[in-house]
Design a protein around this motif. Structure first.
Motif, PDB file in Angstrom:
ATOM      1  N   PRO A 142     -14.707   3.479   7.490  1.00  0.00           N
ATOM      2  CA  PRO A 142     -13.248   3.405   7.646  1.00  0.00           C
ATOM      3  C   PRO A 142     -12.613   2.306   6.810  1.00  0.00           C
ATOM      4  N   GLN A 143     -13.307   1.149   6.677  1.00  0.00           N
ATOM      5  CA  GLN A 143     -12.753   0.064   5.862  1.00  0.00           C
ATOM      6  C   GLN A 143     -12.686   0.472   4.395  1.00  0.00           C
ATOM      7  N   TYR A 144     -13.717   1.135   3.905  1.00  0.00           N
ATOM      8  CA  TYR A 144     -13.747   1.605   2.515  1.00  0.00           C
ATOM      9  C   TYR A 144     -12.599   2.590   2.283  1.00  0.00           C
ATOM     10  N   ARG A 145     -12.415   3.509   3.230  1.00  0.00           N
ATOM     11  CA  ARG A 145     -11.360   4.517   3.089  1.00  0.00           C
ATOM     12  C   ARG A 145      -9.980   3.868   3.143  1.00  0.00           C
ATOM     13  N   ASP A 146      -9.800   2.854   4.003  1.00  0.00           N
ATOM     14  CA  ASP A 146      -8.512   2.159   4.090  1.00  0.00           C
ATOM     15  C   ASP A 146      -8.173   1.467   2.770  1.00  0.00           C
ATOM     16  N   ILE A 147      -9.167   0.786   2.198  1.00  0.00           N
ATOM     17  CA  ILE A 147      -8.940   0.084   0.933  1.00  0.00           C
ATOM     18  C   ILE A 147      -8.650   1.078  -0.181  1.00  0.00           C
ATOM     19  N   LYS A 148      -9.385   2.161  -0.183  1.00  0.00           N
ATOM     20  CA  LYS A 148      -9.201   3.195  -1.201  1.00  0.00           C
ATOM     21  C   LYS A 148      -7.802   3.809  -1.097  1.00  0.00           C
ATOM     22  N   ARG A 149      -7.348   4.034   0.142  1.00  0.00           N
ATOM     23  CA  ARG A 149      -6.063   4.690   0.364  1.00  0.00           C
ATOM     24  C   ARG A 149      -4.893   3.761   0.055  1.00  0.00           C
ATOM     25  N   THR A 150      -4.983   2.505   0.518  1.00  0.00           N
ATOM     26  CA  THR A 150      -3.866   1.573   0.365  1.00  0.00           C
ATOM     27  C   THR A 150      -3.894   0.798  -0.944  1.00  0.00           C
ATOM     28  N   GLN A 151      -5.052   0.807  -1.619  1.00  0.00           N
ATOM     29  CA  GLN A 151      -5.227   0.002  -2.826  1.00  0.00           C
ATOM     30  C   GLN A 151      -4.905  -1.466  -2.543  1.00  0.00           C
ATOM     31  N   ASN A 152      -5.339  -1.919  -1.372  1.00  0.00           N
ATOM     32  CA  ASN A 152      -5.153  -3.307  -0.968  1.00  0.00           C
ATOM     33  C   ASN A 152      -6.401  -3.771  -0.231  1.00  0.00           C
ATOM     34  N   ALA A 153      -7.049  -4.812  -0.768  1.00  0.00           N
ATOM     35  CA  ALA A 153      -8.295  -5.310  -0.174  1.00  0.00           C
ATOM     36  C   ALA A 153      -8.120  -6.681   0.463  1.00  0.00           C
ATOM     37  N   GLU A 154      -6.865  -7.111   0.669  1.00  0.00           N
ATOM     38  CA  GLU A 154      -6.623  -8.455   1.174  1.00  0.00           C
ATOM     39  C   GLU A 154      -7.132  -8.654   2.600  1.00  0.00           C
ATOM     40  N   GLY A 155      -7.121  -7.601   3.397  1.00  0.00           N
ATOM     41  CA  GLY A 155      -7.532  -7.751   4.788  1.00  0.00           C
ATOM     42  C   GLY A 155      -9.031  -7.805   4.999  1.00  0.00           C
ATOM     43  N   PHE A 156      -9.797  -7.487   3.957  1.00  0.00           N
ATOM     44  CA  PHE A 156     -11.260  -7.476   4.082  1.00  0.00           C
ATOM     45  C   PHE A 156     -11.843  -8.627   3.273  1.00  0.00           C
ATOM     46  N   SER A 157     -12.673  -9.429   3.919  1.00  0.00           N
ATOM     47  CA  SER A 157     -13.298 -10.556   3.235  1.00  0.00           C
ATOM     48  C   SER A 157     -14.555 -10.107   2.507  1.00  0.00           C
ATOM     49  N   THR A 158     -14.579 -10.287   1.187  1.00  0.00           N
ATOM     50  CA  THR A 158     -15.771  -9.909   0.423  1.00  0.00           C
ATOM     51  C   THR A 158     -16.946 -10.832   0.712  1.00  0.00           C
ATOM     52  N   THR A 180     -13.354  -5.325  -5.902  1.00  0.00           N
ATOM     53  CA  THR A 180     -13.112  -6.004  -7.187  1.00  0.00           C
ATOM     54  C   THR A 180     -12.139  -5.204  -8.042  1.00  0.00           C
ATOM     55  N   GLU A 181     -12.347  -3.907  -8.118  1.00  0.00           N
ATOM     56  CA  GLU A 181     -11.468  -3.063  -8.921  1.00  0.00           C
ATOM     57  C   GLU A 181     -10.031  -3.099  -8.393  1.00  0.00           C
ATOM     58  N   VAL A 182      -9.880  -3.036  -7.065  1.00  0.00           N
ATOM     59  CA  VAL A 182      -8.549  -3.053  -6.459  1.00  0.00           C
ATOM     60  C   VAL A 182      -7.873  -4.399  -6.671  1.00  0.00           C
ATOM     61  N   ARG A 183      -8.616  -5.484  -6.440  1.00  0.00           N
ATOM     62  CA  ARG A 183      -8.037  -6.823  -6.586  1.00  0.00           C
ATOM     63  C   ARG A 183      -7.590  -7.086  -8.013  1.00  0.00           C
ATOM     64  N   VAL A 184      -8.431  -6.748  -8.984  1.00  0.00           N
ATOM     65  CA  VAL A 184      -8.103  -6.998 -10.392  1.00  0.00           C
ATOM     66  C   VAL A 184      -6.905  -6.155 -10.828  1.00  0.00           C
ATOM     67  N   SER A 185      -6.837  -4.925 -10.336  1.00  0.00           N
ATOM     68  CA  SER A 185      -5.713  -4.062 -10.715  1.00  0.00           C
ATOM     69  C   SER A 185      -4.388  -4.570 -10.152  1.00  0.00           C
ATOM     70  N   ASN A 186      -4.435  -5.341  -9.057  1.00  0.00           N
ATOM     71  CA  ASN A 186      -3.213  -5.880  -8.448  1.00  0.00           C
ATOM     72  C   ASN A 186      -2.829  -7.246  -8.990  1.00  0.00           C
ATOM     73  N   GLU A 187      -3.720  -7.863  -9.762  1.00  0.00           N
ATOM     74  CA  GLU A 187      -3.443  -9.183 -10.328  1.00  0.00           C
ATOM     75  C   GLU A 187      -2.831  -9.044 -11.712  1.00  0.00           C
ATOM     76  N   LEU A 188      -1.776  -9.788 -11.948  1.00  0.00           N
ATOM     77  CA  LEU A 188      -1.105  -9.756 -13.244  1.00  0.00           C
ATOM     78  C   LEU A 188      -1.165 -11.147 -13.881  1.00  0.00           C
ATOM     79  N   ASN A 189      -1.533 -11.161 -15.137  1.00  0.00           N
ATOM     80  CA  ASN A 189      -1.564 -12.410 -15.915  1.00  0.00           C
ATOM     81  C   ASN A 189      -2.400 -13.499 -15.245  1.00  0.00           C
ATOM     82  N   VAL A 190      -3.522 -13.096 -14.688  1.00  0.00           N
ATOM     83  CA  VAL A 190      -4.445 -14.047 -14.072  1.00  0.00           C
ATOM     84  C   VAL A 190      -5.668 -14.197 -14.954  1.00  0.00           C
TER      85      VAL A 190
END
Length: 253
Positions: free
Chosen positions: A35-51, A96-106
């Protein structure tokens, strides 16, 4: 005579239950992350899950596999570690893919920078793989040299299961920092709790090395603490509603 007549049914049933328990041990540990994988995939947000959860489980299961070479335990527990490592690598790749795609000019960070300030916050999945392979190589070599030491082998086994027992601590701390459980899959934690309870009972009934049972109980207590956070932060919000609602986050309840 009656007991002898039922033996043909009891023996296969016992074998079936044993196979079912072994299968649950092998694959049950990865179910909470679906469910966590599906949530991240659906929302394109991984902030709520600690890697760091991935880090803890990768370290714990690599050490457990190395422990097996010094003291053979049940095969289902060994296969569970292999399956879990594969699952955590998939979770890391997605996060990693989701986080990097949401970061700009980092500025991009890599494992080869050897900057402790950005440890486990790298920009590519390959950097995480390099770290995991390096850790496996170093600990594997040390284990190979020390397999004849009873004390080392037992300490390795305790370190493996104790690290796994700390699985929920990164998520517990992240929730505390955020004063919220938004973005964290409650289903995942509920499955953690039920799975860890089953696993601990399995350890005790199958007389697994004592390290497994002790740390299994500790793991259940951490899971319960996270569930208490869900209740507390839901009914007693610690920050304004405008900050708790992230447009791409998954609601905790």
């Amino acid at each position: 005579m009656e007991a002898d007549g039922l033996e043909w049914l009891v023996v296969p049933m016992h074998q079936l239950v044993s196979w079912g328990a072994a299968g649950a041990m092998v694959f049950g540990g990865v179910v909470p992350y679906i469910p966590q994988y599906r949530d991240i995939k659906r929302t394109q947000n991984a902030e709520g899950f600690s890697t760091y959860v991935c880090l803890v489980l990768l370290v714990a299961n690599i050490l457990r596999i190395l422990f097996w070479f010094g003291r053979h335990f049940e095969s289902p527990l060994l296969w569970q570690s292999i399956i879990m490592i594969i699952t955590m690598l998939l979770m890391l790749k997605l996060c990693t893919e989701v986080r990097v795609s949401n970061e700009l000019n980092v500025k991009r960070r890599s494992f080869s920078d050897f900057d402790l300030n950005y440890f486990w916050h790298w920009s590519k999945f390959t950097d995480y793989m390099q770290c995991v392979l390096t850790f496996t190589g170093v600990t594997g070599y040390i284990t190979y040299l020390s397999l004849d030491s009873f004390l080392f082998v037992e300490a390795l086994g305790f370190l493996a299961v104790f690290t796994e027992a700390m699985l929920g601590v990164p998520q517990l701390y992240r929730n505390y920092q955020n004063r919220s459980t938004d973005g964290m899959s409650v289903k995942m934690v509920l499955m953690w709790t039920s799975g860890d309870t089953f696993k601990t009972v399995y350890f005790i009934l199958n007389q697994a090395p004592f390290q497994f049972s002790i740390c299994g109980l500790l793991q259940v207590f951490v899971d319960i603490a996270i569930l208490l956070q869900v209740y507390f932060y839901s009914y007693y919000p610690q920050k304004p509603a405008s900050h708790t609602a992230h447009p791409a986050s998954t609601k905790a309840l």
